[in-house]
Write a protein that holds these residues in place. Structure first.
Motif, short mmCIF file in Angstrom:
data_model
loop_
_atom_site.label_atom_id
_atom_site.label_comp_id
_atom_site.label_asym_id
_atom_site.label_seq_id
_atom_site.Cartn_x
_atom_site.Cartn_y
_atom_site.Cartn_z
N ARG A 47 5.91 11.34 15.91
CA ARG A 47 6.36 10.06 15.39
C ARG A 47 7.19 10.31 14.13
NH1 ARG A 47 2.19 5.21 14.08
NH2 ARG A 47 2.17 5.97 11.96
N PRO A 48 8.25 9.58 13.94
CA PRO A 48 9.07 9.81 12.75
C PRO A 48 8.26 9.73 11.47
CG PRO A 48 10.19 8.34 14.26
CD PRO A 48 8.79 8.54 14.79
N LEU A 49 8.41 10.70 10.62
CA LEU A 49 7.63 10.80 9.39
C LEU A 49 7.81 9.58 8.50
CD1 LEU A 49 5.73 12.48 7.69
CD2 LEU A 49 7.70 13.65 6.75
N GLU A 50 9.01 9.04 8.45
CA GLU A 50 9.23 7.90 7.57
C GLU A 50 8.38 6.69 7.98
OE1 GLU A 50 12.54 8.20 10.57
OE2 GLU A 50 11.61 9.54 9.13
N ARG A 51 8.01 6.58 9.24
CA ARG A 51 7.13 5.50 9.66
C ARG A 51 5.68 5.80 9.27
NH1 ARG A 51 8.19 5.23 15.64
NH2 ARG A 51 6.07 4.46 15.63
N VAL A 52 5.35 7.05 9.08
CA VAL A 52 3.98 7.45 8.76
C VAL A 52 3.71 7.39 7.26
CG1 VAL A 52 2.30 9.32 8.92
CG2 VAL A 52 3.84 8.90 10.81
N SER A 53 4.68 7.81 6.45
CA SER A 53 4.38 7.95 5.03
C SER A 53 5.45 7.42 4.10
CB SER A 53 4.15 9.43 4.71
OG SER A 53 5.37 10.12 4.89
N GLY A 54 6.43 6.74 4.61
CA GLY A 54 7.48 6.22 3.75
C GLY A 54 8.51 7.25 3.36
N GLY A 55 8.41 8.45 3.92
CA GLY A 55 9.36 9.51 3.60
C GLY A 55 10.62 9.37 4.42
N GLY A 56 11.46 10.32 4.33
CA GLY A 56 12.71 10.29 5.08
C GLY A 56 13.11 11.67 5.50
N GLN A 57 14.26 11.77 6.03
CA GLN A 57 14.80 13.06 6.44
C GLN A 57 15.28 13.82 5.21
OE1 GLN A 57 14.62 14.09 9.56
NE2 GLN A 57 13.65 12.17 10.13
N PRO A 58 15.09 15.14 5.17
CA PRO A 58 15.57 15.91 4.01
C PRO A 58 17.09 15.93 3.93
CG PRO A 58 14.57 17.37 5.64
CD PRO A 58 14.44 15.97 6.13
N THR A 79 -3.51 8.13 9.70
CA THR A 79 -4.78 7.44 9.50
C THR A 79 -4.81 6.75 8.14
OG1 THR A 79 -5.93 8.99 10.93
CG2 THR A 79 -7.30 7.75 9.39
N GLU A 80 -4.38 7.45 7.10
CA GLU A 80 -4.37 6.86 5.76
C GLU A 80 -3.38 5.70 5.68
OE1 GLU A 80 -6.47 7.41 3.35
OE2 GLU A 80 -7.45 9.13 4.28
N ASP A 81 -2.23 5.84 6.33
CA ASP A 81 -1.23 4.78 6.43
C ASP A 81 -0.85 4.19 5.06
OD1 ASP A 81 0.57 3.18 7.82
OD2 ASP A 81 -0.89 1.57 8.12
N THR A 82 -0.66 5.06 4.08
CA THR A 82 -0.26 4.62 2.75
C THR A 82 1.02 5.34 2.34
OG1 THR A 82 -1.83 6.23 1.83
CG2 THR A 82 -2.55 3.95 1.93
N ARG A 83 1.59 4.94 1.24
CA ARG A 83 2.90 5.44 0.82
C ARG A 83 2.85 6.09 -0.56
NH1 ARG A 83 4.85 4.17 5.21
NH2 ARG A 83 5.50 2.20 6.02
N VAL A 84 3.87 6.83 -0.86
CA VAL A 84 4.04 7.40 -2.19
C VAL A 84 4.00 6.24 -3.19
CG1 VAL A 84 5.64 8.62 -3.72
CG2 VAL A 84 5.37 9.37 -1.35
N GLY A 85 3.24 6.42 -4.27
CA GLY A 85 3.12 5.40 -5.30
C GLY A 85 2.07 4.33 -5.04
N GLN A 86 1.48 4.33 -3.88
CA GLN A 86 0.50 3.30 -3.51
C GLN A 86 -0.92 3.75 -3.81
OE1 GLN A 86 0.73 2.16 0.62
NE2 GLN A 86 -0.97 0.72 0.46
N THR A 87 -1.74 2.84 -4.31
CA THR A 87 -3.16 3.09 -4.49
C THR A 87 -3.95 2.09 -3.66
OG1 THR A 87 -3.33 1.66 -6.44
CG2 THR A 87 -2.93 4.01 -6.84
N VAL A 88 -5.11 2.53 -3.19
CA VAL A 88 -6.02 1.68 -2.43
C VAL A 88 -7.39 1.82 -3.07
CG1 VAL A 88 -7.10 1.25 -0.19
CG2 VAL A 88 -4.70 2.01 -0.30
N HIS A 89 -7.94 0.71 -3.52
CA HIS A 89 -9.23 0.75 -4.22
C HIS A 89 -10.38 0.81 -3.23
CE1 HIS A 89 -7.62 0.25 -8.25
NE2 HIS A 89 -6.66 -0.42 -7.63
N ASP A 90 -11.37 1.65 -3.55
CA ASP A 90 -12.54 1.84 -2.71
C ASP A 90 -13.72 1.05 -3.29
OD1 ASP A 90 -11.14 3.60 -1.07
OD2 ASP A 90 -11.71 5.35 -2.26
#
Length: 153
Positions: free
Chosen positions: A142-153, A36-47
């Motif tokens: 769903r693959p986590l990397e598509r959700v949050s920019g992460g990857g496989q450990p 739902t948030e659909d954002t990534r590590v290091g990203q900010t979204v202003h409210d």
């Protein structure tokens, strides 16, 4: 001269599982919030209210003063994927705990408190919890990397 900012660390599945276990929240809800948030590590979204959301779990900057009491910095929330997930799970657990009685026994109250993760304003709360519920049902695998920019450990 070295870059003073820490490197971005992605979100891994074990971070989500560990946070869900530690804070006793359904892992599917964490994946639903990530999608739902659909954002990534290091990203900010202003409210609109002047605050901003940070990283994959959309941690609002209004939480920074509370998190500082636990030694958690803005940089950790923004740039460390696992810390971001842990903070999000902690916030979600607090929202669910705010319900008098057993939130799991009252589905409407449970989902209202899930919506409180984002907003207590009824309109926004309703929209948010509907999206989280849909993603939690539909995108759990769903693959986590598509959700949050992460990857496989």
């Amino acid at each position: 001269m070295p870059d003073p900012s820490p490197p971005l660390t992605p979100v891994h599945r074990y971070c989500v599982a560990a946070a869900a276990e530690r804070y006793h929240v359904p892992v599917g809800l964490l994946y639903g919030i990530l999608a739902t948030e659909d954002t990534r590590v290091g990203q900010t979204v202003h409210d609109a209210n002047g605050s901003y959301d940070m990283g994959p779990m959309g941690i609002n900057s209004l939480w920074l003063s509370v998190l500082a009491h636990y030694g958690i910095t803005r940089s950790e929330v923004l740039d460390n994927g696992c810390q971001n997930i842990a903070v999000g799970a902690w916030i979600l657990a607090r929202k669910l705990k705010d319900h008098q009685g057993n939130a799991m026994a009252h589905p409407r109250a449970f989902w209202r408190h899930v919506g409180d993760y984002n907003s207590a304003i009824p309109h926004w709360n309703h929209q948010y919890r509907q999206r989280v519920a849909e993603f939690a049902r539909r995108d759990f695998y769903r693959p986590l990397e598509r959700v949050s920019g992460g990857g496989q450990p």
